[in-house]
Design an enzyme around this catalytic site. Structure first.
Site, PDB file in Angstrom:
ATOM      1  N   PRO A  28     -20.713 -53.724  -1.314  1.00 10.94           N
ATOM      2  CA  PRO A  28     -20.619 -55.078  -1.879  1.00 10.94           C
ATOM      3  C   PRO A  28     -21.088 -56.109  -0.865  1.00 10.94           C
ATOM      4  O   PRO A  28     -20.774 -56.014   0.324  1.00 10.94           O
ATOM      5  CB  PRO A  28     -19.124 -55.226  -2.180  1.00 10.94           C
ATOM      6  CG  PRO A  28     -18.653 -53.824  -2.404  1.00 10.94           C
ATOM      7  CD  PRO A  28     -19.457 -52.975  -1.452  1.00 10.94           C
ATOM      8  N   CYS A  29     -21.863 -57.075  -1.335  1.00 15.69           N
ATOM      9  CA  CYS A  29     -22.561 -57.944  -0.383  1.00 15.69           C
ATOM     10  C   CYS A  29     -22.304 -59.422  -0.616  1.00 15.69           C
ATOM     11  O   CYS A  29     -23.056 -60.256  -0.130  1.00 15.69           O
ATOM     12  CB  CYS A  29     -24.058 -57.678  -0.459  1.00 15.69           C
ATOM     13  SG  CYS A  29     -24.740 -57.878  -2.118  1.00 15.69           S
ATOM     14  N   GLN A  30     -21.234 -59.803  -1.337  1.00 11.80           N
ATOM     15  CA  GLN A  30     -21.009 -61.223  -1.591  1.00 11.80           C
ATOM     16  C   GLN A  30     -20.952 -62.021  -0.293  1.00 11.80           C
ATOM     17  O   GLN A  30     -21.552 -63.082  -0.154  1.00 11.80           O
ATOM     18  CB  GLN A  30     -19.708 -61.441  -2.373  1.00 11.80           C
ATOM     19  CG  GLN A  30     -19.685 -60.821  -3.747  1.00 11.80           C
ATOM     20  CD  GLN A  30     -19.026 -59.460  -3.726  1.00 11.80           C
ATOM     21  OE1 GLN A  30     -19.181 -58.698  -2.798  1.00 11.80           O
ATOM     22  NE2 GLN A  30     -18.274 -59.152  -4.773  1.00 11.80           N
TER      23      GLN A  30
END
Length: 494
Positions: free
Chosen positions: A107-109
């Site tokens: 996940p790269c938020q």
């Protein structure tokens, strides 16, 4: 990874794919189901796309194929609470195989530039757990020691920092020595890290920008820049090749063959006549006055006048299921997209927009048509400006000056992001007569999804799935590189 051996037979078998989102998982499950038909999709699938069968009816006709999809497309949220389940599941699927690859992107938020700008005022930003969710990926590497892995993430990694250190430097060090990164142990598990786009072999002082892959350099009709890191286990004496650069098709060459459709009206009764009236609902003379002195004033005045919507009544509908002929421009990416077995088009329906936005879209597309560039807010007539508190800052070029961005036809599109699910302002179709944002199918084509690819869930969910994906045509090329590595492994490289 989707790659065949040249005879239509798959080179890879997806033994386990993990997805947490409900809608994305349903789409993934359907593709796993379809991959069980190595000689081509069954006719029943095309009947399903035409609406002659429900998805449940399709599945019921092939129970064994469905069972395979149930067992390989897994809905799991990665985290400490699911770690044991994930470890046992992957071990059971691998069954002792030693030639395999781990592919994924944590996940790269918190890594993304947009994500960080939203969170800068949050006092808990520096300790946000999403900064280090990539460690769940590391744990999978530690548990199973894949001979090869591919990790994908956003370009924002290059500028993101944690405790004053570049995130990308921390991640590269951790990927090279995953056990040391997670628990401080030293088991000897190590990886050499490679770029897919640069020939230089990275060392401790290598520029991390070498891991950046510009999709448009590899045939994808989209300026999408992402990080791809290939890891080869240190005891595997093989180095990967590089992706082969080739020119991409333009946006026009990619989507022009799709049927013309019109946008819809929101917050009002929608009809073709009402749509025409609303788009034509501003005074062209004010446009002339605002643009007085502009090099293209005369042409723009004509383009945004009532001529723009003089199409025969009923000619444009909001959706079309007519599958077009193969794109005239010859390119392997377009061959990858096109399916000669299809006779119906899925996902080509225009969203609705407020009447004021329709007029802005018509003006913006006309401006791009005449000038060859997308307008900034400073180029808009006053009556077409949005009623936002920061609009003047935008007109001064200080923030969001390109709030309405036309996708220019004779070059690759800008990055298709999940933001396309919001309002479409950054993804305006280049044709003024259509006055709309891109459809799911157009966005999918620019991402190089095959036309037979069905996205499940709401339209918003479908846009999210398209925007968050790795372009399949690029993934296919990466798969070919990884297949060469696995083919070159000796039987003793375990």
């Amino acid at each position: 990874m989707s790659l065949d051996d040249g005879n239509g037979r798959p080179r890879f078998e997806s033994v386990a794919s993990i997805e947490r989102d409900e809608h994305s998982h349903r789409t993934l499950h359907l593709r796993h189901f379809l991959r069980t038909f190595p000689d081509g999709f069954p006719e029943d699938y095309y009947d399903y796309l035409k609406g002659n069968l429900s998805l449940e009816e399709l599945y019921s006709r092939f129970p064994e194929n469905r069972s395979h999809a149930d067992a390989t497309a897994l809905r799991i949220s990665l985290g400490p609470e699911s770690h044991t389940t994930v470890r046992r599941t992957i071990s059971a699927k691998l069954k002792g195989k030693h030639k395999w690859a781990l592919v994924g992107g944590p996940p790269c938020q918190a890594y993304s530039l947009v994500g960080r700008s939203r969170m800068m005022g949050d006092p808990d930003f520096a300790t946000d757990a999403r900064h280090r969710l990539y460690q769940e990926y590391l744990k999978i590497i530690i548990d199973h020691a894949p001979p090869v892995f591919v990790m994908e993430n956003v370009k924002g990694l290059l500028s993101s920092k944690i405790d004053g250190k570049l995130t990308i430097d921390l991640i590269l060090a951790d990927l090279a020595r995953p056990t040391e990164a997670v628990d401080g142990g030293a088991t000897g598990l190590g990886y050499r890290l490679f770029s897919l786009s640069e020939a230089e072999i990275p060392g401790p002082d290598a520029d991390p920008r070498m891991f950046l892959v510009r999709a448009e350099d590899f045939g994808v009709p989209q300026a999408r820049h992402r990080m791809f890191i290939v890891g080869i286990r240190e005891d595997v004496p093989v180095s990967p090749g590089r992706l082969k650069r080739h020119k991409s098709p333009t946006l026009r060459q990619t989507i022009e063959s799709l049927p013309s459709i019109r946008s819809g009206l929101s917050k009002a009764a929608d009809s073709f006549e009402a749509w025409v009236k609303e788009i034509d609902g501003f005074d062209p003379e004010s446009v002339r006055q605002r643009l007085n002195g502009h090099a293209s004033t005369g042409d723009l005045f004509d383009a945004v006048s009532s001529e723009i919507v003089r199409v025969p009544p009923g000619k444009l509908s909001r959706r079309s299921a007519i599958y077009p002929a193969r794109p005239a421009f010859q390119h392997p990416a377009l061959d990858y997209i096109y399916d000669r077995h299809l006779d119906t088009l899925d996902g080509h329906e225009a969203r609705t927009h407020m009447a004021s936005d329709l007029r802005r879209y018509a003006f913006a597309a006309s401006f791009a048509l005449i000038t060859g560039k997308s307008p900034k807010l400073a180029d808009f007539p006053e009556e077409l400006l949005p009623k936002h508190h920061n609009v003047e800052l935008g007109r001064e070029g200080k923030m969001f000056s390109d709030r309405f961005r036309v996708q220019l036809p004779d070059q690759p599109s800008t990055t298709i992001t999940s933001h396309i699910s919001k309002d479409g302002h950054y993804f305006i179709h280049y044709d003024p007569l259509q006055s709309r944002s891109l459809t799911v199918r157009e966005a999918a084509r620019l991402q190089t999804f095959p036309d037979n690819y069905k996205f499940l869930g709401t339209r918003t969910a479908q846009y999210h799935q398209v925007g968050n994906a790795v372009p399949p045509y690029l993934a296919n090329q990466i798969a070919a590189v990884i297949a060469e590595v696995l083919d070159a492994m000796r039987d003793g490289d375990t």
